[in-house]
Design a protein around this motif. Sequence first.
Motif, short mmCIF file in Angstrom:
data_model
loop_
_atom_site.label_atom_id
_atom_site.label_comp_id
_atom_site.label_asym_id
_atom_site.label_seq_id
_atom_site.Cartn_x
_atom_site.Cartn_y
_atom_site.Cartn_z
N ALA A 233 3.15 11.32 33.28
CA ALA A 233 2.77 12.50 33.32
C ALA A 233 4.04 13.30 34.03
CB ALA A 233 1.36 12.80 33.89
N ASP A 234 3.97 14.34 34.01
CA ASP A 234 5.53 15.27 34.42
C ASP A 234 5.09 16.30 35.65
OD1 ASP A 234 7.25 16.51 36.60
OD2 ASP A 234 8.73 14.98 34.84
N ILE A 235 4.38 16.42 36.71
CA ILE A 235 3.83 18.01 37.11
C ILE A 235 5.06 19.11 36.83
CG2 ILE A 235 2.68 16.82 38.12
CD1 ILE A 235 3.65 18.10 40.65
N ILE A 236 6.60 18.66 36.33
CA ILE A 236 6.85 19.63 36.42
C ILE A 236 7.42 20.55 34.84
CG2 ILE A 236 10.00 20.12 36.21
CD1 ILE A 236 9.92 18.51 37.54
N MET A 237 7.38 21.74 35.30
CA MET A 237 6.53 22.79 33.95
C MET A 237 7.96 23.83 33.65
SD MET A 237 3.56 24.58 35.99
CE MET A 237 2.91 23.78 37.27
N LYS A 238 9.29 23.38 34.57
CA LYS A 238 9.91 24.09 33.48
C LYS A 238 11.53 23.19 34.13
CE LYS A 238 12.66 28.27 33.49
NZ LYS A 238 12.49 29.64 33.17
N PRO A 239 12.29 22.03 33.52
CA PRO A 239 11.84 22.24 31.48
C PRO A 239 10.61 21.76 31.14
CG PRO A 239 13.38 20.59 32.32
CD PRO A 239 13.30 21.40 32.92
N ARG A 240 10.10 21.87 30.00
CA ARG A 240 8.61 21.79 29.94
C ARG A 240 8.73 20.19 29.23
NH1 ARG A 240 5.76 21.23 24.10
NH2 ARG A 240 3.56 21.30 24.30
N GLU A 241 9.58 19.79 28.98
CA GLU A 241 10.46 18.60 28.36
C GLU A 241 11.51 17.85 29.03
OE1 GLU A 241 8.77 15.88 24.70
OE2 GLU A 241 10.84 16.17 24.39
N THR A 242 10.85 17.21 30.22
CA THR A 242 12.23 16.46 30.90
C THR A 242 12.75 15.02 31.02
OG1 THR A 242 9.78 14.97 31.98
CG2 THR A 242 10.38 17.37 32.92
N ALA A 243 13.18 15.21 31.01
CA ALA A 243 14.52 13.36 30.80
C ALA A 243 13.12 12.48 30.92
CB ALA A 243 15.24 13.27 31.37
N LEU A 244 12.41 12.69 32.27
CA LEU A 244 10.81 11.54 32.29
C LEU A 244 10.31 11.18 31.54
CD1 LEU A 244 10.20 9.27 33.79
CD2 LEU A 244 8.56 11.31 35.02
N LEU A 245 9.70 12.41 30.45
CA LEU A 245 9.47 12.25 28.87
C LEU A 245 9.50 12.46 27.68
CD1 LEU A 245 6.53 15.99 29.89
CD2 LEU A 245 6.21 13.46 30.48
N ARG A 246 10.83 12.72 27.67
CA ARG A 246 11.79 12.13 26.75
C ARG A 246 11.98 10.15 26.79
NH1 ARG A 246 14.81 16.13 27.71
NH2 ARG A 246 16.25 15.70 28.54
N ALA A 247 11.89 10.05 28.04
CA ALA A 247 12.21 8.33 28.02
C ALA A 247 10.77 7.75 27.86
CB ALA A 247 13.40 8.62 29.32
N ALA A 248 10.31 8.05 27.64
CA ALA A 248 8.77 7.85 28.08
C ALA A 248 8.38 7.86 26.57
CB ALA A 248 7.68 8.74 29.01
N ARG A 249 8.45 8.65 26.04
CA ARG A 249 8.03 9.21 25.05
C ARG A 249 9.03 7.89 23.57
NH1 ARG A 249 6.53 13.00 21.97
NH2 ARG A 249 7.29 14.82 23.29
N ALA A 250 10.04 8.31 23.77
CA ALA A 250 10.93 6.76 23.48
C ALA A 250 10.33 5.27 23.68
CB ALA A 250 12.59 7.22 23.73
N ALA A 251 10.24 5.17 24.95
CA ALA A 251 9.94 3.41 25.11
C ALA A 251 8.39 3.51 24.46
CB ALA A 251 9.17 3.28 26.73
N GLY A 252 7.43 4.69 23.85
CA GLY A 252 6.66 3.96 23.67
C GLY A 252 5.29 4.50 24.63
N CYS A 253 5.25 4.93 25.06
CA CYS A 253 4.48 5.82 26.64
C CYS A 253 3.46 7.32 25.26
CB CYS A 253 4.63 5.49 27.43
SG CYS A 253 5.75 4.94 28.37
N ALA A 254 2.62 7.11 25.83
CA ALA A 254 2.37 8.54 25.37
C ALA A 254 3.02 9.68 26.94
CB ALA A 254 0.88 8.81 25.64
N ILE A 255 2.35 10.73 26.83
CA ILE A 255 3.05 12.19 27.68
C ILE A 255 1.80 13.21 27.73
CG2 ILE A 255 5.45 11.12 27.03
CD1 ILE A 255 5.84 13.39 25.58
N GLN A 256 1.79 13.52 28.86
CA GLN A 256 1.22 14.26 29.28
C GLN A 256 3.34 15.99 30.73
OE1 GLN A 256 -2.35 14.99 29.50
NE2 GLN A 256 -2.81 16.52 31.36
#
Length: 276
Positions: A233-256
């Motif tokens: 989970a990332d609490i940053i709202m802008k940008p909506r999809e942060t670099a962390l969330l993109r990397a998490a998705r690529a690593a097979g993690c769920a994201i919020q």
Amino acid sequence: MEPSRVQGTGADTGAAARITGTTRLYAVLGDPVAQVRAPALLNPVFARLGEDAVLVPVEVPADGLADAVRALTAVRNLDGLLVTVPHKAACRDLAESVTPAAALSGSVNALRRLPGGGWEGANFDGEGFVRGLRAAGREPRGTTVCLAGAGGAGSAIAVALLRAGARVTVWDADAARAARLADRLAPHFPDRVTAARGHRDADLAVNATPAGLRAEDPLPFDPAALRPGTLVADIIMKPRETALLRAARAAGCAIQYGEPMLAEQIALYQEFFRLG
């Protein structure tokens, strides 16, 4: 209230605000403020409730915060302040009184006028974050959480997660700040909070730091070190999809995403500021 409207992207803003001589003012204090989503979410709520009020962003540097709050206190038609990075801990010290959760976290993200003058502070970041998890079908009770960031938002999220029954490991670029937070919370939540940098066994990994606001920011932690399926989970709202969330998705993690934390606070702000 209409949750589908409140939790939108901000494009549906309802009736345009009409500023008159009777309009009540609210301000969100931060540095920077270009990323804040509160005006896009709260101004439509004012309109739907029939409140003659408007929320505006106010960019204030840290070294001018005390003077700015003092000046805003003299604005008699200003009823409340929201607080964002990096002012949440400092604004706690500028409040005459705070709620129990804000006292535990040592930070505030909302200030309302006291009848006799001055401000009462509260912090709804943590409760908003936990409500966002539950709205997505994620119950924090019994989970192991790694929390990056022991600042204003991170401390509030730690308190709310612990109150919800989670175990929390908190770390921060300022290791002493993380240690102080863990030491402050440990007597209230024995054996469930510690300060350490490690997240391999986490069920939930949270970024509560500003890392990600700018494209050049480093990742606050490496999602590839997490177990597949871990919720990031990332609490940053802008940008909506942060670099962390993109990397998490690529690593097979769920994201919020970050916006549910704010959207879930709208009802809390409405009660706190006695709207409607």
